[in-house]
Design an enzyme around this catalytic site. Structure first.
Site, PDB file in Angstrom:
ATOM      1  N   CYS A   1      56.607 -22.629 -10.592  1.00 11.42           N
ATOM      2  CA  CYS A   1      55.496 -21.289 -11.041  1.00 11.42           C
ATOM      3  C   CYS A   1      55.111 -21.503 -12.178  1.00 11.42           C
ATOM      4  O   CYS A   1      54.327 -20.985 -12.042  1.00 11.42           O
ATOM      5  CB  CYS A   1      56.994 -20.374 -11.045  1.00 11.42           C
ATOM      6  SG  CYS A   1      57.848 -20.498 -12.389  1.00 11.42           S
TER       7      CYS A   1
ATOM      8  N   GLU B   1      63.002 -13.663 -12.953  1.00 11.96           N
ATOM      9  CA  GLU B   1      62.514 -14.920 -13.178  1.00 11.96           C
ATOM     10  C   GLU B   1      59.979 -15.472 -12.136  1.00 11.96           C
ATOM     11  O   GLU B   1      61.763 -15.174 -11.105  1.00 11.96           O
ATOM     12  CB  GLU B   1      62.309 -16.003 -13.502  1.00 11.96           C
ATOM     13  CG  GLU B   1      62.008 -16.723 -14.140  1.00 11.96           C
ATOM     14  CD  GLU B   1      60.839 -17.866 -13.105  1.00 11.96           C
ATOM     15  OE1 GLU B   1      60.281 -17.691 -13.457  1.00 11.96           O
ATOM     16  OE2 GLU B   1      61.609 -18.531 -12.323  1.00 11.96           O
TER      17      GLU B   1
END
Length: 523
Positions: A335, A301
């Site tokens: 993010c 991720e």
């Protein structure tokens, strides 16, 4: 911009959170978009009272806690003061943890479903019982505003509870084997079995939540797990691991934690005996880990530079509110924080005016205060890098672009070109870049030119535009009329391209951390 700064050793009273299920919903009814001033109690505790260690000393390796020869200071980003001395692990600790995890793997795989569920719910209940202390600890070690740390703890609780529920859904299927004559009379079925030892490596920005997304699915799947937190933020994860180990139902080495440098991480991921590596962090680090771990399965991720498209028919006030809400939470250190905003040309000026007005009202200050929305980044190196990217962008600075104390003022840049790091890469700071586009085709193309593809969003009143965005944007998730930072922890979450591989969310992570085993029987 409103600035709020009590003294460096001061500590506000707590408040209850109103939003508990997504990363971006850290304001009640849009207050951050309209710049409420920081508020809180005028009675403060010393920082030492805020940082009470609720776990044993050393590292949780094997069945006990192993003392380390060295420690490292955890620093409060707001004022540079020391929060605590954390144990500093070595490659030797990593090798010991690997040996202990491998020895525990058979017992963990054989652990009944009710025991795995009990352990996860016990951890959930323990975190809930210490909710305010976790929130306070996260503020101190990450420097994130209190409002974001409240959301982090709330989402951790959802993740633990959802993983516990998914234990009951870990099952297989029968398979008709007689599609060819040779299979007549055969009985076939498959089950899911643990992949083996899981190594989970987490980032600094949401340490408790990221650890929960590594640990809870591994436990639910029947896998021993070794978690390596970011060096700057190990404390909340140490406490979470302690709570899981205290459940009394898991094998002693089922959940372990090792801190340390790159060599510690390399020792963990390069061991061919492990079953999977799950990593959250930068694309560069993730690519290095994938190469080091090969051929072991990796779940990555990674970074992004999330885009938000404002169509000409959008509710511009709602879109401007969303950019503030989604661009500056966690001080931009997320993010899927809004970084790139693509606005159809006819509404650019109006939208930019609405956005600048809202951004100028965002409160900067002490992250311990409930009204603060932007605080200093994790360290000076991060601050210097973000400011350098702003300066090198060659763009118009609509607002911000400078220091405010140790923090960076919430920034809006206009006209950032392709090739500038502030547009192309993940800035991980309170910076939003706005660019006009002639139409939606150009907007979709600009979103897709990025090497990243985690989440993107579009604001529009048109159902046709919404479905076009879902169909044409190359990302792991497309959000309509909300920020790209929307994440419910039970949904599949992950990216494409350089944003990673594999999916989180307990149900989907459990699938990643198990393998099918086929049984073929001729009675």
């Amino acid at each position: 911009m409103t600035t709020a700064r009590p003294g460096p050793a001061e500590h506000p009273a707590h408040e209850h959170t109103a939003h508990e299920h997504t990363a971006h919903e850290h304001t009640a009814h849009g207050t951050a978009a309209h710049g409420t001033a920081a508020h809180g109690s005028t009675t403060y505790e010393p920082m030492e009272a805020a940082m009470t260690r609720n776990w044993p000393g050393g590292l949780p390796v094997g069945g006990g806690w192993v003392e380390t020869a060295d420690t490292t200071d955890v620093i409060f980003p707001y004022d540079g003061s020391t929060v605590a001395a954390a144990p500093l692990g070595t490659p030797e600790h990593a090798r010991l943890a690997l040996d202990e995890a491998l020895a525990a793997a058979p017992a963990m795989a054989a652990l009944p479903s009710h025991a795995r569920r009990t352990a996860l719910m016990a951890a959930h209940d323990a975190v809930a019982a210490n909710r305010e202390e976790f929130e306070r600890l996260l503020v101190l070690e990450t420097g994130k505003p209190l409002v974001d740390c409240k959301v982090e703890v709330a989402r951790t609780l959802v993740t633990l509870a959802t993983a516990a529920e998914e234990v009951a859904r870990l099952h297989g299927e029968t398979v008709p084997l007689d599609l060819l004559p040779a299979g007549e009379g055969l009985v076939g079925f498959w089950t899911r079995r643990p992949v083996g030892v899981v190594v989970g490596i987490t980032g600094f920005n949401y340490p408790l939540l990221l650890a929960a997304h590594k640990i809870a699915p591994a436990v639910a799947a029947g896998c021993p797990v070794i978690v390596k937190p970011a060096p700057a933020t190990p404390l909340a994860t140490l406490w979470l691991v302690h709570l899981l180990r205290s459940s009394g139902v898991l094998p002693p080495a089922a959940v372990q934690l090792v801190t340390g440098d790159v060599e510690v991480g390399r020792t963990l991921v390069e061991d061919r005996r492990i079953g999977a590596v799950s990593f959250t962090g930068s694309a560069a680090a993730g690519h290095t880990i994938a190469r080091s771990a090969a051929p072991t399965k990796v779940l990555l991720e990674l970074g992004s530079n999330a885009a938000l498209i404002v169509a000409a028919d959008a509710d511009l006030e709602a879109a401007a509110d969303a950019v503030v809400r989604g661009g500056y939470y966690a001080s931009g250190q997320a993010c899927i924080a809004v970084q790139r905003v693509l606005v159809e040309e006819p509404v650019r000026e109006e939208f930019l005016s609405l956005l600048a007005e809202r951004v100028k009202a965002v409160t900067i200050g002490d992250p311990r205060l409930p009204g603060t929305r932007v605080a200093p980044l994790i360290d000076e190196a991060a601050t210097d890098r973000v400011l350098a990217w702003i300066a090198a962008s060659g763009a118009e600075v609509v607002t911000g672009g400078h220091r405010d104390g140790r923090a960076i003022a919430p920034t809006v840049l206009s006209g950032v070109p392709d090739g500038a790091a502030a547009w192309d890469e993940e800035i991980f700071g309170p910076v939003v870049c706005v660019r006009p586009v002639p139409g939606l085709d150009a907007a979709f193309a600009a979103v897709n030119r990025s090497r990243y593809g985690l989440h993107a969003s579009v604001f529009t009143r048109s159902l046709a535009t919404a479905f076009a965005a879902i169909e044409r944007i190359d990302a792991g998730g497309v959000v309509v009329n909300e920020v790209p930072g929307f994440r419910a922890d039970n949904m599949p979450y992950g990216g494409v391209k350089d944003s990673g591989i594999g999916r989180e969310g307990p149900r989907f992570a459990i699938e990643e951390l198990t393998v099918t085993k086929m049984a073929i029987i001729r009675p």
